[in-house]
Design a protein around this motif. Structure first.
Motif, PDB file in Angstrom:
ATOM      1  N   LEU A  69       0.809  -1.217   0.000  1.00 44.91           N
ATOM      2  CA  LEU A  69       0.000   0.000   0.000  1.00 44.91           C
ATOM      3  C   LEU A  69       0.846   1.274   0.000  1.00 44.91           C
ATOM      4  O   LEU A  69       0.340   2.360  -0.286  1.00 44.91           O
ATOM      5  CB  LEU A  69      -0.930  -0.001   1.218  1.00 44.91           C
ATOM      6  CG  LEU A  69      -1.897  -1.189   1.303  1.00 44.91           C
ATOM      7  CD1 LEU A  69      -2.741  -1.080   2.567  1.00 44.91           C
ATOM      8  CD2 LEU A  69      -2.781  -1.249   0.069  1.00 44.91           C
ATOM      9  N   LYS A  70       2.117   1.164   0.307  1.00 45.81           N
ATOM     10  CA  LYS A  70       2.968   2.352   0.321  1.00 45.81           C
ATOM     11  C   LYS A  70       3.486   2.705  -1.068  1.00 45.81           C
ATOM     12  O   LYS A  70       3.992   3.811  -1.278  1.00 45.81           O
ATOM     13  CB  LYS A  70       4.153   2.136   1.278  1.00 45.81           C
ATOM     14  CG  LYS A  70       3.733   2.027   2.739  1.00 45.81           C
ATOM     15  CD  LYS A  70       4.949   1.874   3.641  1.00 45.81           C
ATOM     16  CE  LYS A  70       4.539   1.794   5.107  1.00 45.81           C
ATOM     17  NZ  LYS A  70       5.722   1.643   6.002  1.00 45.81           N
ATOM     18  N   GLU A  71       3.376   1.788  -2.021  1.00 50.67           N
ATOM     19  CA  GLU A  71       3.836   2.044  -3.390  1.00 50.67           C
ATOM     20  C   GLU A  71       2.604   2.212  -4.278  1.00 50.67           C
ATOM     21  O   GLU A  71       1.987   1.243  -4.698  1.00 50.67           O
ATOM     22  CB  GLU A  71       4.717   0.898  -3.877  1.00 50.67           C
ATOM     23  CG  GLU A  71       5.986   0.733  -3.058  1.00 50.67           C
ATOM     24  CD  GLU A  71       6.871  -0.359  -3.617  1.00 50.67           C
ATOM     25  OE1 GLU A  71       6.925  -0.510  -4.853  1.00 50.67           O
ATOM     26  OE2 GLU A  71       7.507  -1.072  -2.823  1.00 50.67           O
ATOM     27  N   ILE A  72       2.256   3.462  -4.551  1.00 56.23           N
ATOM     28  CA  ILE A  72       1.040   3.798  -5.284  1.00 56.23           C
ATOM     29  C   ILE A  72       1.404   4.288  -6.685  1.00 56.23           C
ATOM     30  O   ILE A  72       2.360   5.058  -6.862  1.00 56.23           O
ATOM     31  CB  ILE A  72       0.224   4.884  -4.542  1.00 56.23           C
ATOM     32  CG1 ILE A  72      -0.002   4.485  -3.089  1.00 56.23           C
ATOM     33  CG2 ILE A  72      -1.104   5.137  -5.255  1.00 56.23           C
ATOM     34  CD1 ILE A  72      -0.805   3.213  -2.920  1.00 56.23           C
ATOM     35  N   TYR A  73       0.626   3.858  -7.680  1.00 52.86           N
ATOM     36  CA  TYR A  73       0.877   4.239  -9.069  1.00 52.86           C
ATOM     37  C   TYR A  73      -0.399   4.802  -9.691  1.00 52.86           C
ATOM     38  O   TYR A  73      -1.509   4.403  -9.346  1.00 52.86           O
ATOM     39  CB  TYR A  73       1.333   3.013  -9.887  1.00 52.86           C
ATOM     40  CG  TYR A  73       2.512   2.286  -9.303  1.00 52.86           C
ATOM     41  CD1 TYR A  73       3.807   2.690  -9.579  1.00 52.86           C
ATOM     42  CD2 TYR A  73       2.314   1.187  -8.463  1.00 52.86           C
ATOM     43  CE1 TYR A  73       4.894   2.011  -9.042  1.00 52.86           C
ATOM     44  CE2 TYR A  73       3.381   0.508  -7.917  1.00 52.86           C
ATOM     45  CZ  TYR A  73       4.677   0.927  -8.208  1.00 52.86           C
ATOM     46  OH  TYR A  73       5.752   0.255  -7.667  1.00 52.86           O
ATOM     47  N   ARG A  74      -0.206   5.727 -10.628  1.00 49.20           N
ATOM     48  CA  ARG A  74      -1.350   6.228 -11.390  1.00 49.20           C
ATOM     49  C   ARG A  74      -1.768   5.171 -12.406  1.00 49.20           C
ATOM     50  O   ARG A  74      -0.929   4.452 -12.951  1.00 49.20           O
ATOM     51  CB  ARG A  74      -1.000   7.536 -12.093  1.00 49.20           C
ATOM     52  CG  ARG A  74      -0.611   8.658 -11.144  1.00 49.20           C
ATOM     53  CD  ARG A  74      -0.724  10.016 -11.807  1.00 49.20           C
ATOM     54  NE  ARG A  74       0.023  10.098 -13.063  1.00 49.20           N
ATOM     55  CZ  ARG A  74      -0.052  11.120 -13.909  1.00 49.20           C
ATOM     56  NH1 ARG A  74      -0.840  12.155 -13.640  1.00 49.20           N
ATOM     57  NH2 ARG A  74       0.667  11.126 -15.019  1.00 49.20           N
ATOM     58  N   CYS A  75      -3.069   5.113 -12.683  1.00 51.07           N
ATOM     59  CA  CYS A  75      -3.539   4.073 -13.594  1.00 51.07           C
ATOM     60  C   CYS A  75      -4.863   4.460 -14.234  1.00 51.07           C
ATOM     61  O   CYS A  75      -5.569   5.358 -13.765  1.00 51.07           O
ATOM     62  CB  CYS A  75      -3.685   2.739 -12.858  1.00 51.07           C
ATOM     63  SG  CYS A  75      -4.877   2.788 -11.502  1.00 51.07           S
ATOM     64  N   GLU A  76      -5.192   3.779 -15.324  1.00 45.86           N
ATOM     65  CA  GLU A  76      -6.480   3.898 -16.002  1.00 45.86           C
ATOM     66  C   GLU A  76      -7.024   2.495 -16.227  1.00 45.86           C
ATOM     67  O   GLU A  76      -6.271   1.584 -16.571  1.00 45.86           O
ATOM     68  CB  GLU A  76      -6.333   4.625 -17.345  1.00 45.86           C
ATOM     69  CG  GLU A  76      -5.899   6.080 -17.203  1.00 45.86           C
ATOM     70  CD  GLU A  76      -5.776   6.768 -18.559  1.00 45.86           C
ATOM     71  OE1 GLU A  76      -5.789   6.038 -19.583  1.00 45.86           O
ATOM     72  OE2 GLU A  76      -5.660   8.000 -18.587  1.00 45.86           O
ATOM     73  N   TYR A  77      -8.328   2.336 -16.042  1.00 48.10           N
ATOM     74  CA  TYR A  77      -8.908   0.994 -16.138  1.00 48.10           C
ATOM     75  C   TYR A  77     -10.127   0.993 -17.058  1.00 48.10           C
ATOM     76  O   TYR A  77     -10.735   2.037 -17.333  1.00 48.10           O
ATOM     77  CB  TYR A  77      -9.303   0.485 -14.746  1.00 48.10           C
ATOM     78  CG  TYR A  77     -10.399   1.283 -14.080  1.00 48.10           C
ATOM     79  CD1 TYR A  77     -11.739   0.910 -14.204  1.00 48.10           C
ATOM     80  CD2 TYR A  77     -10.094   2.422 -13.314  1.00 48.10           C
ATOM     81  CE1 TYR A  77     -12.743   1.642 -13.595  1.00 48.10           C
ATOM     82  CE2 TYR A  77     -11.088   3.162 -12.701  1.00 48.10           C
ATOM     83  CZ  TYR A  77     -12.415   2.760 -12.841  1.00 48.10           C
ATOM     84  OH  TYR A  77     -13.414   3.500 -12.245  1.00 48.10           O
ATOM     85  N   GLU A  78     -10.493  -0.195 -17.524  1.00 48.90           N
ATOM     86  CA  GLU A  78     -11.664  -0.372 -18.387  1.00 48.90           C
ATOM     87  C   GLU A  78     -12.311  -1.716 -18.073  1.00 48.90           C
ATOM     88  O   GLU A  78     -11.625  -2.728 -17.937  1.00 48.90           O
ATOM     89  CB  GLU A  78     -11.278  -0.320 -19.865  1.00 48.90           C
ATOM     90  CG  GLU A  78     -12.466  -0.500 -20.811  1.00 48.90           C
ATOM     91  CD  GLU A  78     -12.061  -0.528 -22.272  1.00 48.90           C
ATOM     92  OE1 GLU A  78     -12.944  -0.401 -23.138  1.00 48.90           O
ATOM     93  OE2 GLU A  78     -10.850  -0.698 -22.545  1.00 48.90           O
ATOM     94  N   ILE A  79     -13.630  -1.704 -17.966  1.00 51.51           N
ATOM     95  CA  ILE A  79     -14.385  -2.933 -17.715  1.00 51.51           C
ATOM     96  C   ILE A  79     -15.159  -3.288 -18.978  1.00 51.51           C
ATOM     97  O   ILE A  79     -15.922  -2.481 -19.502  1.00 51.51           O
ATOM     98  CB  ILE A  79     -15.353  -2.760 -16.532  1.00 51.51           C
ATOM     99  CG1 ILE A  79     -14.578  -2.414 -15.259  1.00 51.51           C
ATOM    100  CG2 ILE A  79     -16.180  -4.028 -16.325  1.00 51.51           C
ATOM    101  CD1 ILE A  79     -15.466  -2.080 -14.074  1.00 51.51           C
ATOM    102  N   THR A  80     -14.954  -4.503 -19.482  1.00 50.71           N
ATOM    103  CA  THR A  80     -15.664  -4.993 -20.664  1.00 50.71           C
ATOM    104  C   THR A  80     -16.440  -6.252 -20.298  1.00 50.71           C
ATOM    105  O   THR A  80     -16.405  -6.706 -19.151  1.00 50.71           O
ATOM    106  CB  THR A  80     -14.685  -5.301 -21.807  1.00 50.71           C
ATOM    107  OG1 THR A  80     -13.859  -6.418 -21.424  1.00 50.71           O
ATOM    108  CG2 THR A  80     -13.796  -4.096 -22.107  1.00 50.71           C
ATOM    109  N   GLU A  81     -17.119  -6.818 -21.277  1.00 47.94           N
ATOM    110  CA  GLU A  81     -17.861  -8.050 -21.021  1.00 47.94           C
ATOM    111  C   GLU A  81     -16.930  -9.213 -20.721  1.00 47.94           C
ATOM    112  O   GLU A  81     -17.317 -10.170 -20.042  1.00 47.94           O
ATOM    113  CB  GLU A  81     -18.732  -8.401 -22.235  1.00 47.94           C
ATOM    114  CG  GLU A  81     -19.915  -7.458 -22.441  1.00 47.94           C
ATOM    115  CD  GLU A  81     -20.818  -7.934 -23.553  1.00 47.94           C
ATOM    116  OE1 GLU A  81     -20.558  -9.025 -24.110  1.00 47.94           O
ATOM    117  OE2 GLU A  81     -21.786  -7.231 -23.869  1.00 47.94           O
TER     118      GLU A  81
END
Length: 416
Positions: free
Chosen positions: A10-22
Motif C-alpha cells: 500500500l505504500k507504493e502507489i501508481y497512477r492508472c487507467e482501467y476499463e471494464i468490458t464483457e
C-alpha cells in the motif's frame, strides 16, 4: 486519474487507467514491469507472476480489487516531459466497493462461506416478500421490512449446506423523490469453505439448473461472497451469461424453484462430475452460431448417455432408442423411424469424417436390407437439416426431464 497498488504494498502507489468490458477488467499502470526481470534481458517470452491489484477511483467513488491479474503487455511513450512506461494487466474476476479500505482484507487466498446471486428471474418467481404495499382511499403505504425473509432448503450434499431465496432493498429519498431498489437473490452456503478461484464452478452449475427451470431469464445482475463473516460484491467474467429471452416464458415444471434445484443437485450433479451431464450446458445454455455444431452436440449427448449404459450399442441403435422413447411431436411408424435413423447417422458420419460441406446438398445414405447394400441421396437443405437438429434437441430435453430428473410433465420452452 485512479490510483493502484500491487498486493499488500500500500505504500507504493501508481497512477492508472482501467476499463471494464464483457470479457474482463483491464488496467494500464504507470509502472515498468520489466524492472522485475533480474536477468537484464528483455524478451517477448518473459512471464511475470500474477498479482492482486487494488484500484481506487476517488472521482467516481469506486474501488476494485483484481484477483490474480495477468500481465498483458507494455506501452511506452518517450519525451522529455511526458515520457511514460505503462504496464497492462487484466483479470477475469474482481471485488467492488465504494471505499478502497473495504477491500484491503481481500489480498491473497480467500475462503468463501456463502454465495449470493442477484437476478430479475428471482424477482419474477419470488416477488418481494420484504416489501408490502397497501392502498386505501386516503393513503398509499410502502412498508419495508428490515428483517430479511428467506425460503431455504437443506441440501447437505456436494459441499452445499443449504440453498435459499430472498430479497433485499435499498431506499434513497430527498425532498423531491423517493426511490426504492428491490433485488431478489438465490443463495447457497457451503459445508466447507470454498477457495474463491473455485467459485465459478458453483455459479455455472446453478446457471445450468436455472436455465432448465426458467430458460433465457436467469441473467446475473450482481453477486456477493461471504468471506470471514463479511459480504463483498463480486464479479466473475469466467462464467458467460446466457442469451436473454424477452419472451414471456413459464416455469418448466410445477415444483417450486428450490425443490427443483435440490432435485438437480442430487440427480444431475454437474460440478466435478463426468458423464452425459457434462454435455448438457452445450445443448441448453448457449446454442452455437452454426446449425451443424448444434446437431453434433445433441448427437454427442445421446451417444454418451446411451453408450454409458450399453457400451456395445452402435449409433443407429442409440438414435433409434431415443426416437422410440423420447420423440413426442407426433406418432412415427416403424419405417419412418428407420429412415430418420439412417439419415441422422449418415449426416453425423459425413460431418465427422468429411466436414460440413455437402456437395449440392445431396447427402449419400447407405444401409443394408436383407444383407443387400442399398443407397440413396437425400436433399440435406437448410429446412431438412433444421428439422433433424430440432428432433435431436427435443430428444435431449426429454431425456433430461423425464429420465434424469424424473419429471413426466414439463413445459420447457425450446431455446434453439
Amino acid at each position: 486519474m485512479a490510483r493502484c497498488c500491487f498486493n499488500k504494498e500500500l505504500k507504493e502507489i501508481y497512477r492508472c487507467e482501467y476499463e471494464i468490458t464483457e470479457e474482463c477488467i483491464t488496467v494500464d499502470i504507470e509502472y515498468d514491469v520489466y524492472t522485475e526481470n533480474t536477468t537484464g534481458i528483455i524478451s517477448s517470452n518473459d512471464i511475470f507472476k500474477e498479482r492482486d491489484i487494488l484500484i481506487v477511483d476517488s472521482a467516481k467513488k469506486k474501488s476494485f480489487l483484481l484477483k490474480n491479474a495477468i500481465f498483458g503487455g507494455k506501452n511506452s511513450r518517450f519525451g522529455t516531459i511526458d515520457s511514460i512506461d505503462a504496464s497492462r494487466f487484466f483479470s477475469y474476476e474482481y471485488f467492488e466497493a465504494g471505499d478502497g479500505n473495504a477491500l484491503c482484507d481481500l489480498f491473497g487466498a480467500l475462503s468463501v462461506k456463502s454465495l449470493r446471486i442477484y437476478s430479475e428471474a428471482i424477482n419474477d418467481y419470488y416477488y418481494h416478500p420484504s416489501v408490502v404495499v397497501k392502498d386505501t382511499d386516503d393513503t398509499h403505504e410502502i412498508l419495508l421490512q428490515k428483517e430479511r425473509k428467506e425460503q431455504s432448503v437443506i441440501l447437505n450434499d456436494h459441499n452445499i449446506e443449504k440453498i435459499y431465496l430472498g430479497d433485499d432493498w435499498h431506499s434513497v429519498s430527498n425532498n423531491k423523490s423517493i426511490s426504492i431498489d428491490i433485488n431478489g437473490y438465490f443463495g447457497m452456503s457451503f459445508i466447507n469453505t470454498v477457495d474463491h478461484t473455485e467459485i465459478y464452478k458453483y455459479i455455472r452449475e446453478v446457471m445450468i439448473y436455472m436455465q432448465l427451470f426458467y430458460p433465457g431469464k436467469f441473467i446475473i445482475k450482481k453477486m456477493s461472497l461471504e468471506i470471514d463473516g463479511k459480504n463483498y460484491w463480486y464479479v466473475s467474467k469466467s462464467t458467460r451469461q446466457i442469451k436473454h429471452s424477452s419472451r414471456i416464458i413459464d416455469f418448466s415444471v410445477k415444483d417450486d424453484m428450490l425443490t427443483f434445484l435440490k432435485n438437480c443437485y442430487i440427480k444431475m450433479p454437474y460440478r466435478d462430475t463426468e458423464g452425459a451431464t457434462r454435455n448438457i450446458p452445450y445443448v441448453v445454455m448457449r446454442p452455437y452460431r452454426n446449425i451443424e455444431d448444434n446437431f453434433l452436440m445433441s448427437f454427442r449427448f445421446l451417444e454418451y448417455y446411451y453408450k454409458a449404459k450399453n457400451p456395445k450399442w452402435k449409433n443407429w441403435k442409440v438414435i433409434k432408442e431415443a426416437i422410440k422413447h423420447h420423440y413426442k411431436d407426433k406418432e412415427l411408424d416403424k419405417k419412418t423411424i428407420e429412415k430418420e435413423v439412417r439419415e441422422i447417422v449418415a449426416l453425423r458420419n459425413h460431418y465427422v469424417h468429411s466436414g460440413y460441406y455437402i456437395h449440392e446438398t445431396n447427402l449419400l445414405v447407405t444401409y443394408k436390407e436383407d444383407n443387400v447394400k442399398k443407397e440413396y441421396y437425400v436433399e440435406a437443405n437448410v429446412s431438412w437439416l433444421r428439422d433433424r437438429v430440432e428432433m435431436l434437441y427435443n430428444l435431449v430435453i426429454d431425456i433430461i426431464f423425464t429420465e434424469i430428473l424424473g419429471y413426466q410433465e414439463y413445459s420447457f420452452r425450446n431455446v434453439f
